[in-house]
Write an enzyme that holds these catalytic residues in place. Structure first.
Site, short mmCIF file in Angstrom:
data_model
loop_
_atom_site.label_atom_id
_atom_site.label_comp_id
_atom_site.label_asym_id
_atom_site.label_seq_id
_atom_site.Cartn_x
_atom_site.Cartn_y
_atom_site.Cartn_z
N CYS A 149 0.50 -0.91 -0.50
CA CYS A 149 0.00 0.29 -0.10
C CYS A 149 0.73 1.49 0.43
O CYS A 149 1.79 1.87 0.98
CB CYS A 149 -1.00 0.47 1.08
SG CYS A 149 -1.87 1.20 1.49
N CYS B 196 0.15 2.95 3.43
CA CYS B 196 0.86 2.75 5.24
C CYS B 196 2.51 1.68 4.94
O CYS B 196 2.03 0.96 5.66
CB CYS B 196 -0.37 1.98 5.26
SG CYS B 196 -1.48 1.21 5.10
N CYS C 206 -6.44 -4.70 -19.47
CA CYS C 206 -7.79 -3.65 -18.94
C CYS C 206 -7.36 -2.37 -18.74
O CYS C 206 -7.95 -1.92 -18.97
CB CYS C 206 -8.73 -4.45 -17.98
SG CYS C 206 -7.68 -4.54 -16.52
N CYS D 253 -5.54 0.78 6.64
CA CYS D 253 -5.62 2.03 6.37
C CYS D 253 -7.03 2.72 5.69
O CYS D 253 -6.97 4.38 6.03
CB CYS D 253 -4.28 2.66 5.65
SG CYS D 253 -4.64 2.43 3.64
N HIS E 215 -8.56 3.82 -0.95
CA HIS E 215 -8.69 2.68 -2.16
C HIS E 215 -7.50 2.54 -2.88
O HIS E 215 -6.75 3.12 -3.35
CB HIS E 215 -9.48 4.31 -2.79
CG HIS E 215 -10.04 3.90 -4.60
ND1 HIS E 215 -11.31 2.63 -4.43
CD2 HIS E 215 -9.56 3.67 -5.46
CE1 HIS E 215 -11.10 2.69 -5.45
NE2 HIS E 215 -10.02 3.29 -6.35
N HIS F 51 -10.98 -2.11 -8.08
CA HIS F 51 -12.23 -3.01 -7.34
C HIS F 51 -11.96 -4.27 -8.11
O HIS F 51 -10.61 -5.04 -8.12
CB HIS F 51 -13.64 -2.48 -8.70
CG HIS F 51 -13.57 -1.17 -8.47
ND1 HIS F 51 -13.59 0.57 -8.53
CD2 HIS F 51 -14.96 -0.85 -7.63
CE1 HIS F 51 -13.36 1.21 -8.48
NE2 HIS F 51 -15.21 0.79 -7.66
N ASP G 247 -8.77 -16.66 -17.71
CA ASP G 247 -7.84 -18.21 -17.46
C ASP G 247 -6.66 -18.24 -15.78
O ASP G 247 -6.05 -18.25 -15.84
CB ASP G 247 -7.57 -18.63 -18.83
CG ASP G 247 -6.39 -20.55 -18.13
OD1 ASP G 247 -7.22 -20.19 -17.48
OD2 ASP G 247 -5.90 -20.84 -18.57
N ARG H 170 -10.50 -10.50 -11.07
CA ARG H 170 -9.66 -9.71 -11.10
C ARG H 170 -9.87 -8.96 -10.00
O ARG H 170 -10.93 -8.00 -10.18
CB ARG H 170 -10.26 -9.06 -12.64
CG ARG H 170 -9.25 -8.24 -13.24
CD ARG H 170 -9.46 -8.18 -14.90
NE ARG H 170 -10.58 -7.25 -14.76
CZ ARG H 170 -11.72 -6.49 -15.33
NH1 ARG H 170 -10.12 -4.99 -15.08
NH2 ARG H 170 -12.45 -6.52 -15.58
N CYS I 8 -8.38 -4.91 -9.80
CA CYS I 8 -8.44 -4.37 -10.62
C CYS I 8 -7.62 -3.08 -9.86
O CYS I 8 -8.77 -2.93 -9.33
CB CYS I 8 -9.35 -3.72 -11.74
SG CYS I 8 -9.22 -2.69 -13.24
ZN ZN Z 1 -3.03 1.48 3.25
#
Ligand code: ZN
Length: 158
Positions: free
Chosen positions: A53, A56, A71, A105, A108, A111, A119, A125, A127
């Protein structure tokens, strides 16, 4: 986006996040923004390592579950561990999606979609925005895994 009541291990004020993150990072991590496709620094990265992340430092994904989804964003078929992330139903785009956040934390990440027919072992997934993560290449840690015992050495004399 409304925040949940959940208490995170890492909690900072908006001001503190703004000081720590650059504006682009802040917009994605703390305001659930989405970076443009195909521009993220890890979209096609194959480097072995762990993705942490960016807010954090919690380790979230490994390169071993990263796959080519084409994608435009880095895609993983599972998190490093289920307790590293949390899922929040997101209906902001007029459709039901599942938002993925850092469980430590609350930032975001992206998704998760499933049943798309990729496969992969999970048919999921994750993303994830490149800007939400920092790649820690495997070699940077200096801790090599112990070499596996090679079968059939020494005793084989025939
Ligand atoms: Zn975090």
């Amino acid at each position: 986006m409304e925040h949940t009541d959940r208490d995170y291990a890492v909690t900072k004020t908006d001001e503190e996040w703004r000081a720590q993150l650059n504006p682009a990072e802040y917009q994605v991590l703390r305001q659930a923004g989405t970076e443009r496709p195909y521009v993220g620094e890890y979209t096609d990265t194959k480097t072995e390592g762990v993705y942490a992340c960016r807010a954090c430092g919690t380790e979230l994904f490994t390169s071993g579950t990263k796959f080519d989804s084409h994608c435009g964003w880095p895609s993983f078929y599972s998190p490093l561990a289920e307790d590293r992330v949390e899922y929040i139903e997101d209906t902001t785009m007029g459709m039901k999606r599942v938002e993925v956040r850092c469980a430590n934390c609350g930032s975001h990440l992206g998704h998760v979609f499933e049943g798309e027919g990729y496969d992969t072992p999970t048919d999921q997934r994750y993303c994830i925005n490149s800007i939400s993560m920092t790649l820690r290449p495997k070699t940077a840690t200096g801790t090599e895994t112990t070499p596996e015992a090679r079968p059939g050495t020494e005793t084989e004399t025939a």
